[in-house]
Design a protein around this motif. Structure first.
Motif, mmCIF file in Angstrom:
data_model
loop_
_atom_site.group_PDB
_atom_site.id
_atom_site.type_symbol
_atom_site.label_atom_id
_atom_site.label_comp_id
_atom_site.label_asym_id
_atom_site.label_seq_id
_atom_site.Cartn_x
_atom_site.Cartn_y
_atom_site.Cartn_z
ATOM 1 N N THR A 89 46.237 48.065 42.119
ATOM 2 C CA THR A 89 44.953 47.409 42.331
ATOM 3 C C THR A 89 43.965 47.988 41.327
ATOM 4 O OG1 THR A 89 45.462 47.193 44.670
ATOM 5 C CG2 THR A 89 43.163 46.952 44.050
ATOM 6 N N SER A 91 39.806 47.458 39.423
ATOM 7 C CA SER A 91 38.439 47.090 39.772
ATOM 8 C C SER A 91 37.863 46.181 38.694
ATOM 9 C CB SER A 91 37.576 48.345 39.896
ATOM 10 O OG SER A 91 36.253 47.996 40.208
ATOM 11 N N ALA A 96 37.734 44.761 44.029
ATOM 12 C CA ALA A 96 39.148 45.074 43.834
ATOM 13 C C ALA A 96 39.885 43.824 43.382
ATOM 14 C CB ALA A 96 39.749 45.599 45.134
ATOM 15 N N PHE A 118 43.394 43.935 51.423
ATOM 16 C CA PHE A 118 43.029 45.140 50.685
ATOM 17 C C PHE A 118 42.794 46.227 51.724
ATOM 18 C CE2 PHE A 118 41.885 41.748 47.760
ATOM 19 C CZ PHE A 118 42.374 42.231 46.553
ATOM 20 N N THR A 155 39.891 53.576 46.281
ATOM 21 C CA THR A 155 40.939 52.892 45.540
ATOM 22 C C THR A 155 41.775 52.089 46.530
ATOM 23 O OG1 THR A 155 40.995 54.739 43.993
ATOM 24 C CG2 THR A 155 42.840 53.211 43.898
#
Length: 166
Positions: A89, A91, A96, A118, A155
């Motif tokens: 994943t 940014s 995300a 997510f 994250t």
């Protein structure tokens, strides 16, 4: 109102309630570390609990909006085994993103509608996005990018919640 817009509105509400929850928790910590009455501390605890509950309701609402979007697919066949998160994943503008790849295991061109969750490092659901991967040729793969509906901290990890081939 489209379901995509409904999903974005629901997750926008999540952002607002998450910010409210963080502010309420910060206020609670500030009150408990300074000299104040038990009544002030109790009020801060109540506000923090209320804000946390609202944040949970907003995530639930976003999940319901995604489920509704998935339910719109007519004659969809479970295709979760044909869809994967391809890579980590990342940014993009504080949202995300994750590359999602569908591999068409049939002998006809197909479309895929995919629900992507997510989650944070503790496994808590942060957001849900729905995307379409269209015109995937027989025995071929095609990718698209799932993007969270709001800014997510940390994250987050993307996972396929549900995938339909149609």
């Amino acid at each position: 109102m489209t379901h995509t817009r409904a999903t974005r509105l629901a997750t926008t509400a999540t952002t607002a309630t998450t910010a409210t929850a963080i502010a309420a928790i910060a206020a609670l910590l500030a009150l408990t570390t300074t000299a104040c009455s038990d009544s002030d501390v109790d009020k801060a605890k109540d506000r923090a609990a209320s804000a946390t509950a609202k944040a949970g309701e907003a995530v639930s609402s976003a999940t319901e909006a995604a489920a509704s979007k998935m339910a719109e697919v007519k004659d969809g066949v479970d295709a979760k085994a044909d869809v994967k998160v391809d890579g980590p994943t990342t940014s993009d503008d504080d949202r995300a993103t994750a590359k999602i790849t569908a591999t068409n295991s049939t002998d006809k061109k197909a479309d895929y509608t995919v629900s992507v969750n997510f989650r944070d490092s503790d496994g808590n659901l942060l957001d849900t996005a729905v995307l379409n991967i269209t015109d995937v040729d027989a025995a071929r793969s095609k990718s698209a990018t799932a993007r969270s509906n709001r800014s997510l901290s940390g994250t987050p990890k993307a996972e396929i919640s549900k995938a339909l081939r149609h």
